[in-house]
Design a protein around this motif. Structure first.
Motif, PDB file in Angstrom:
ATOM      1  N   ASN A 118       0.833  -1.196   0.000  1.00 10.31           N
ATOM      2  CA  ASN A 118       0.000   0.000   0.000  1.00 10.31           C
ATOM      3  C   ASN A 118       0.871   1.251   0.000  1.00 10.31           C
ATOM      4  N   HIS A 119       2.000   1.207   0.697  1.00 14.24           N
ATOM      5  CA  HIS A 119       2.953   2.316   0.646  1.00 14.24           C
ATOM      6  C   HIS A 119       3.377   2.561  -0.812  1.00 14.24           C
ATOM      7  N   VAL A 120       3.653   1.483  -1.514  1.00 15.55           N
ATOM      8  CA  VAL A 120       4.046   1.586  -2.923  1.00 15.55           C
ATOM      9  C   VAL A 120       2.918   2.210  -3.740  1.00 15.55           C
ATOM     10  N   ARG A 121       1.697   1.722  -3.523  1.00 11.50           N
ATOM     11  CA  ARG A 121       0.537   2.228  -4.257  1.00 11.50           C
ATOM     12  C   ARG A 121       0.325   3.721  -3.979  1.00 11.50           C
ATOM     13  N   VAL A 122       0.465   4.124  -2.742  1.00 11.86           N
ATOM     14  CA  VAL A 122       0.330   5.539  -2.382  1.00 11.86           C
ATOM     15  C   VAL A 122       1.396   6.368  -3.097  1.00 11.86           C
TER      16      VAL A 122
END
Length: 160
Positions: free
Chosen positions: A139-143
């Motif tokens: 999710n960090h990557v997606r953000v």
């Protein structure tokens, strides 16, 4: 397409990316940490409820909109049919698409796997710690993809 629409489209795609990235940032910053503080049964049950509502929520508008509008912007920029910085527009479009692919290829299958478990089962208890850790990491990557996409699309726009 009219020139006014061509000027607005990168801004709209960029704003959608920033909005979706900001909403998903809440999961990385406090939702998942709060769920990890709960007992496993409660955490799994809560995440299952969140995952059930998410696909029918207003979040889907900017999440899907950033990928769709970004794709159009990127395609138009590649053929030099949209004003603005071509490199930034194509890069922003690629990042928006990468965020969508991350959601579809990484998060959705894991959410579906979690949904298939009885929240009070030993299988759910075994799955949750790894799910919470890796889901949050991606999710960090997606953000980062969404926020970067938004910045690139807005910066690449020729709109005043």
């Amino acid at each position: 397409m009219t020139s006014q629409l061509l000027n607005i489209l990168p801004l709209a795609a960029g704003a959608a990316g920033v909005l979706a990235g900001g909403a998903l940032f809440s999961f990385s910053s406090f939702v998942m940490p709060a769920l990890r503080d709960l007992d496993v049964e409660s955490a799994v049950h809560a995440m299952q409820a969140i995952n059930e509502k998410a696909p029918r929520s207003a979040l889907m508008v900017p999440l899907l909109g950033s990928a769709a509008a970004g794709s159009v912007v990127g395609a138009l920029a590649l053929v030099d049919r949209i004003p603005g910085d071509r490199v930034l527009l194509v890069s922003g479009a690629g990042l928006a698409i990468a965020a969508f692919v991350t959601t579809a290829a990484y998060h959705v299958p894991r959410n579906n796997a979690l949904a298939s478990l009885d929240f009070s089962s030993s299988a759910a208890a075994a799955y949750w710690p790894r799910y919470a850790q890796t889901w949050t990491r991606m999710n960090h990557v997606r953000v980062a993809l969404l926020l970067s996409s938004g910045v690139f699309l807005i910066a690449g726009s020729s709109a005043p």
